[in-house]
Motif scaffolding. Sequence first.
Motif, short mmCIF file in Angstrom:
data_model
loop_
_atom_site.label_atom_id
_atom_site.label_comp_id
_atom_site.label_asym_id
_atom_site.label_seq_id
_atom_site.Cartn_x
_atom_site.Cartn_y
_atom_site.Cartn_z
N PHE A 1 0.86 -1.10 -0.15
CA PHE A 1 0.02 0.15 0.17
C PHE A 1 0.69 1.28 -0.02
N ALA A 2 2.03 1.09 0.52
CA ALA A 2 3.01 2.37 0.80
C ALA A 2 3.73 2.66 -0.79
N HIS A 3 3.67 1.50 -1.56
CA HIS A 3 4.40 1.69 -2.79
C HIS A 3 3.60 1.57 -4.12
N SER A 4 2.25 1.50 -3.88
CA SER A 4 1.15 1.30 -4.96
C SER A 4 -0.06 1.67 -4.76
N SER A 5 -1.04 1.76 -5.69
CA SER A 5 -2.17 2.46 -5.48
C SER A 5 -3.23 1.02 -5.47
N LEU B 1 -4.24 -1.30 -3.46
CA LEU B 1 -5.10 -1.40 -2.30
C LEU B 1 -6.32 -0.57 -2.33
N SER B 2 -5.72 0.73 -2.48
CA SER B 2 -7.05 1.81 -2.54
C SER B 2 -7.87 1.43 -3.68
N GLU B 3 -7.36 1.21 -4.91
CA GLU B 3 -7.94 0.84 -5.87
C GLU B 3 -8.96 -0.36 -5.50
N PHE B 4 -8.60 -1.38 -5.24
CA PHE B 4 -9.38 -2.71 -4.86
C PHE B 4 -10.49 -2.10 -3.82
N SER B 5 -10.03 -1.29 -2.77
CA SER B 5 -10.89 -0.88 -1.89
C SER B 5 -12.12 -0.24 -2.48
N ALA B 6 -11.71 0.67 -3.23
CA ALA B 6 -12.79 1.62 -3.96
C ALA B 6 -13.78 0.63 -4.82
N ASP B 7 -13.17 -0.35 -5.28
CA ASP B 7 -14.09 -1.21 -6.42
C ASP B 7 -14.76 -1.96 -5.59
N LYS B 8 -14.40 -2.42 -4.53
CA LYS B 8 -15.16 -3.53 -3.75
C LYS B 8 -16.08 -2.66 -2.60
N ALA B 9 -15.84 -1.55 -2.34
CA ALA B 9 -16.55 -0.80 -1.16
C ALA B 9 -16.00 -1.44 0.10
N VAL B 10 -14.85 -1.77 0.19
CA VAL B 10 -14.46 -2.24 1.53
C VAL B 10 -13.48 -1.24 2.07
N PRO B 11 -12.94 -1.12 3.25
CA PRO B 11 -11.97 -0.47 3.95
C PRO B 11 -10.52 -0.81 3.17
#
Length: 216
Positions: A35-39, A41-51
Amino acid sequence: MNLNITYKNYSSWSLRPWLLMKEFDIPFTETLLPFAHSSALSEFSADKAVPALVPILESEGMVIWDSLAIMEYLAESYADKPLWPRESKLRAVARSAAAEMHSGFSALRSECPMNCRSIKIIEPSDEVMRDLSRLASIWAFFAAQDKSEGDFLCGEFSILDAMYAPVMWRVAGYGLFVSTEFSRWSDAMRALPSMEEWYQGSLKEEWSIPKVDNIV
Ligand SMILES: N[C@@H](CCC(=O)N[C@@H](CS)C(=O)NCC(=O)O)C(=O)O
């Protein structure tokens, strides 16, 4: 089943369900989202609506987040395996101690972040000393319980040991001491083949998180 995790060197929450699934021979694939070197995790989280926090388990078309929820889901899905102790009173106190780890020990967690590759001797703060003392009480409590043979908290390895697994790395990695009962447990945890596999994985990672590596 696919388990989304992050850095093996640093991610204490990822270690918990990963170790549990390995120890109980639960088949899974893993995806590492740094997560500190790539987006990713945030893309996955936005896509699946999870933290945007791992671990996240994908199973049967569901996305299950939070380490303890994942391990409870696995305990129900693999009811033939003793992920929790079979004995109800022991299971109740195991759940209490697992919940305590999930919501507590904030000084130990923040001042001594897991860093499997590193050994640094620190002078623990009063708050960390209080957390260590609480760990000693928990280990003494479980030592006095009626349970199966074995060096794990409830005798045989269970979700409770998985919950506390990162504490093994923290205590060893910062030169801390809890109690002789804890040390026996710690040796048993370190000797697990899956713990060695996790450690070898951490050694292969080239990412660094400076705020963790630069402690002390
Ligand atoms: N209470 C959550 C905590 C999960 C958590 O904090 N995960 C960290 C990794 S150890 C994370 O994903 N951090 C991502 C970030 O800080 O951006 C659980 O039990 O799963």
